[in-house]
Write an enzyme that holds these catalytic residues in place. Structure first.
Site, PDB file in Angstrom:
ATOM      1  CB  ILE A  13      -1.006  -0.004   1.186  1.00  0.00           C
ATOM      2  CG1 ILE A  13      -2.143   0.981   0.913  1.00  0.00           C
ATOM      3  CG2 ILE A  13      -0.337   0.286   2.514  1.00  0.00           C
ATOM      4  CD1 ILE A  13      -2.966   0.669  -0.314  1.00  0.00           C
ATOM      5  CB  SER A  35      11.265  -0.258   4.636  1.00  0.00           C
ATOM      6  OG  SER A  35      10.190  -1.138   4.450  1.00  0.00           O
ATOM      7  NE  ARG A  36      10.811  -5.864   8.646  1.00  0.00           N
ATOM      8  CZ  ARG A  36       9.954  -6.852   8.808  1.00  0.00           C
ATOM      9  NH1 ARG A  36       9.989  -7.548   9.932  1.00  0.00           N
ATOM     10  NH2 ARG A  36       9.093  -7.170   7.882  1.00  0.00           N
ATOM     11  CE  LYS A  89      -7.424  -1.315   5.227  1.00  0.00           C
ATOM     12  NZ  LYS A  89      -7.713  -2.734   5.073  1.00  0.00           N
ATOM     13  CG  ASP A 167      -6.597  -6.142   5.555  1.00  0.00           C
ATOM     14  OD1 ASP A 167      -6.027  -5.413   6.382  1.00  0.00           O
ATOM     15  OD2 ASP A 167      -6.432  -6.037   4.328  1.00  0.00           O
TER      16      ASP A 167
END
Ligand code: NAP
Length: 306
Positions: A13, A35-36, A89, A167
């Site tokens: 997303i 971000s990993r 969300k 979800d």
């Protein structure tokens, strides 16, 4: 002054919606990524949130695009570092953790914004206005999509806190609780959980708003086109909010539609909330999901292979 945003969790997303929305929204700009396993060219990219916060003091707000599990610790770290907070969300894994975030943000005088992107779909506001003052005799929600198409490789959706079919289903509930004037109450739920998984692949809900009965069917086993539709029977005739809220029609005639500006609207709202020193944390959609998990009849169904 433009609001410098740090984005956490460069996944589906974030790439599809957040990056373009930030780029096109006046008064916000992307300052860094945490971000990993992913980086962006020409932008400071850090392996984790804390490193980003330490290295980038000018970041005013952090947008969390990570899965709900583990979001609480990240959100607390953002607030404790004195930065405003924007949440994908659902805003957390539990209602109580989101209430704790609300309290922490309020004490620190920081903005917290729990986003519900489907509420920004093109025809939702038109539907809300059309329905004002009408008698609604019944509502039915169909929210069906192919989980293999929309969530490839996402293991977190099947883990506790990942919500399973809620979800996407929570998007329908976010629209429902926006267009209706009365609060929505859950009365019954039936959840189908594939053997060996932790979250439902399908859910049937019974709800009401005042005297209006509401039924909902969420299903991830759809193999055709997705169906994201809310149908309403009113004293002015039938109305349909379709395509995830992008199209509203009455008696078969489309009366509102438009381009997808969901995430651009969210970042504009975040900018305005920060400028006004306000927060927006509506938990109504998440409360209905929690009520469903508390009250459901559970059925174990055939195993699901991704
Ligand atoms: P995703 O594709 O799995 O991306 C999430 C990213 O967060 C990952 O790429 C990962 O990046 C990072 N991450 C950090 N901790 C993680 C963990 N424990 N497990 C997995 N990833 C972790 O998920 P998404 O679809 O973007 O969804 C993220 C959030 O946005 C969810 O709350 C979802 O409900 C919401 N959302 C998704 C969509 C959609 O269509 N996909 C639409 C609207 C809202 P690193 O490995 O690089 O850290």
């Amino acid at each position: 002054m433009s609001l410098a945003v740090g984005l956490v969790g460069l996944g589906a997303i974030a790439r599809a919606q957040h990056l373009p929305a930030i780029a096109e929204t006046e008064g916000v700009h992307l300052a860094a990524i945490a971000s990993r396993n992913a980086t962006l060219p020409d932008l400071p990219s850090y392996p984790d949130l804390r490193t980003m916060l330490d290295a980038e003091p000018e970041i005013g707000a952090v947008s969390l695009c990570t899965p709900p599990q583990g979001r609480f610790d990240q959100a607390m770290a953002v607030l404790r570092a004195g930065r405003h907070l924007m949440l994908e969300k659902p805003p957390g894994m539990t209602l109580s953790e989101v209430e704790a975030l609300r309290e922490t943000a309020a004490k620190a005088g920081l903005t917290i914004f729990a986003t519900w992107h489907s509420r920004e779909a093109a025809a939702v506001e038109a539907a809300r206005q059309w329905l004002a003052g009408l008698e609604i005799s019944a509502i039915h929600i169909d929210w069906r999509e192919d989980v293999r198409k929309w969530h490839p490789g996402q293991e977190w959706i099947w883990q506790p806190g990942g919500l399973g079919v809620f979800d996407p289903g929570i998007n329908a509930l976010s629209i429902l609780t926006r267009v209706l004037r009365q609060p929505v109450r859950l009365t019954a739920a039936a959840l189908s959980i594939p053997q060996g998984r932790q979250t439902p692949i399908a859910a049937d809900l019974e709800m009401c708003a005042g005297e209006t009965p509401i039924s909902a069917a969420f299903d991830w086993r759809e193999t055709g086109d997705e169906l994201w539709r809310i149908t309403l029977q009113t004293d002015r005739g039938a109305a349909t909010l379709d395509k995830g809220g992008a199209e509203f029609s009455t008696d078969g005639e489309v009366i509102a539609t438009g381009e997808n500006r969901e995430y651009a609207n969210l970042y504009a709202r975040m900018r305005d909330l920060v400028r006004a020193g306000q927060s927006d944390l509506d938990l109504a959609p998440m409360r209905l999901v929690a009520d469903a998990f508390i009250n459901a009849r559970f059925a174990i169904t055939e195993p699901f292979d991704a």
